[in-house]
Design an enzyme around this catalytic site. Sequence first.
Site, short mmCIF file in Angstrom:
data_model
loop_
_atom_site.label_atom_id
_atom_site.label_comp_id
_atom_site.label_asym_id
_atom_site.label_seq_id
_atom_site.Cartn_x
_atom_site.Cartn_y
_atom_site.Cartn_z
N GLY A 94 68.13 10.59 83.45
CA GLY A 94 68.36 9.99 82.15
C GLY A 94 68.53 8.48 82.23
N THR A 126 52.28 14.23 85.27
CA THR A 126 52.16 13.15 86.25
C THR A 126 51.57 13.73 87.53
OG1 THR A 126 54.44 13.48 87.03
CG2 THR A 126 54.10 11.88 85.26
N ARG A 155 47.70 9.92 92.15
CA ARG A 155 46.42 10.08 91.43
C ARG A 155 46.50 9.61 89.98
NH1 ARG A 155 44.74 15.39 90.95
NH2 ARG A 155 46.79 16.22 91.50
N ASP A 167 60.32 8.91 86.44
CA ASP A 167 61.19 8.45 85.35
C ASP A 167 60.74 7.09 84.83
OD1 ASP A 167 62.76 10.74 85.66
OD2 ASP A 167 64.03 9.76 87.16
#
EC number: 2.7.1.15
Length: 290
Positions: free
Chosen positions: A40, A205, A209, A239
Amino acid sequence: MAIFNLGSVNIDRFYTLPRFPGPGETLSATGHKIGLGGKGANQSVAAAKAGAEVYHIGAIGKTDPWVRQRIETYGANCKFLREVDEPTGHAVIYVGPDGENMIVIDPGANVKQDSEFVIQAIDQAKSGDTLLLQNETNLQAHAATFALVKGMRVIYSAAPFSVEAVRGVIPDVSMVVMNAVEASQLCSEMGMTLDQIPVPQVLVTLGARGAMWRSNETGEVIEVTSPKVTAVDSTGAGDTFVGYVAAGLDFGMPIRTAMEWAVQAAALKVTRPGTADAIPTAADVKAFRG
């Protein structure tokens, strides 16, 4: 517009290792440091460093005021960050010679969120604002439901992966974000392919790559590639990507543009050791892109 983030805050303890130890093995670290982290906090810091208006909703222990100060230093507003009797969450992070990591988390205050406080915080948002969520706190589903009613965009990182958590949150999510492993786990656990997941948008994600986005409403798919870099520490790269994507969308960027910006930020992040402290600013990313 603004970004509200019901997110974890951790104190990260990094141990640099010549290699990862085997079962029962004792191994000496070559380095140790303490920093700010938590999925977070990382996402809030990333979005704030990207230039967005960010409000972090969460909880930390009363004995760690430096944590609040550090987050605020990076530009996120912490007026919704409570101080509780429970210790601040913390993570032990082992970093190998190739930049890959192994992480152990003690959630601490992160799972002591107060329902009324969280709703009061989200109630300050406006229609069109963004709510970020991850699986390192409690009350994600509660927050998502309320945010949807307010007309907010809800971006949910399904990590650390839990199919029960996903099932509880996904009815009220605008976009679910996962890495490739988490996407495979989710499809396996739910018995469906990515295009069948009952959520408007899926963002995956793909590490070095790049990333892939899919609209499950129209079938449109967008893929972006990541620049090649020499990784030092991959902790917090995902994140960083999510925070930059959220900031880009908050600024009104098309999803492809936001993703292209975010993969550049994430690639730059992995060239630096650390988590929230090592996330690049928008100016850093601009210089990196040339």
